[in-house]
Design an enzyme around this catalytic site. Sequence first.
Site: not given
Length: 323
Positions: A145, A148-149
């Site tokens: 992701c 997300c990261d």
Amino acid sequence: MSSSAPVEKPQDKAVENVIIVGSGPAGLTAAIYAARANLEPLLIEGEEAGGQLMTTTDVENYPGFPKGIQGPELMTITRQQAERFGTRFVTRNVSRVDLSSRPFQLWLGDKKYQTHSLIIATGASAKYLGLESEKKFLGRGVSACATCDGAFFRDMQVCVVGGGDTAMEEANFLTRFASKVYVIHRRDEFRASKIMADRVLNNPKIEVLWNSALDEVLGDDVVKSIRVANLKTGEKTEMSMDGVFIAIGHKPNTDLFKGQLEMNEVGYLITKDKSTYTSVEGVFAAGDVQDPIYRQAITAAGTGCMAAMDAERWLESQEHAHE
Ligand code: NDP
């Protein structure tokens, strides 16, 4: 469109009218419709509530938001809409189901629920390549992701594995942070739509490694490098790398229902004709869990609406509704 007054939340029932499992756009839309039909739905939202949109930034294609909306915000307001009409939420994962007799039974650990009808909206999860080293470095440089990261990789070198729209989107997004982004794709052309592919091909920070596969992730505590195999020549090259993003598609979350509901060869639930009926009467499926083709938030929401209407009509036919 009529406006309905908010209703008070009833307590758990001995046997629920309808339990909805899953809290992405499909589950929440099913809840809005079921609640407004006075079915007093119980929604089991899972410990990671909200589904895939929780890991998405800008959603620009959901009708009604001309300026776009952040994925988590869209889920928050949709949940509020479901709550307004009396949906009850349980923030736990379902551990087991028994659909062999009615009422259906669901267990959340030791807690058992019974329900006359069930709407499954458990969605799909990211797929991984299956390398030992990919698993070992998950959360320590390997991610599925980018939204997300990605921010962890400021001024670093990262790669994205895959050639679909997700890979294109993630590669582009990662150029906001990373100094260089490699796209590793196993063929010599992308599966992605032309517009998304062109954005990648025209981005000076992105380099595509065609006909290539991620062979190994290497490092100590965190990822330090990768080994890439050229699938044409068989040659393997080690490249220094800080982040590895896997974007090779998704797997439907249907393990709970194996052997109980009809699925296709990769585990998507089969729904009948143009409805949300599954192979067990009284069990309905909506959203990505039954949709390997469209997989959009809006189509998930649409089928969530269908599932609630199918459940309502089915319950009426069974004379269980509004007990
Ligand atoms: P896709 O299934 O479309 O693409 C998966 C990609 O990963 C393919 O290029 C495939 O290669 C590759 N792949 C699959 N398995 C492996 C493997 N084991 N090893 C190496 N490579 C592998 O998935 P996406 O998640 O990209 O997209 C899913 C759907 O969501 C699509 O319909 C897409 O259009 C849509 N989407 C739309 C977006 C948007 O419009 N903004 C954004 C993101 C997704 P190969 O091509 O060789 O099969």
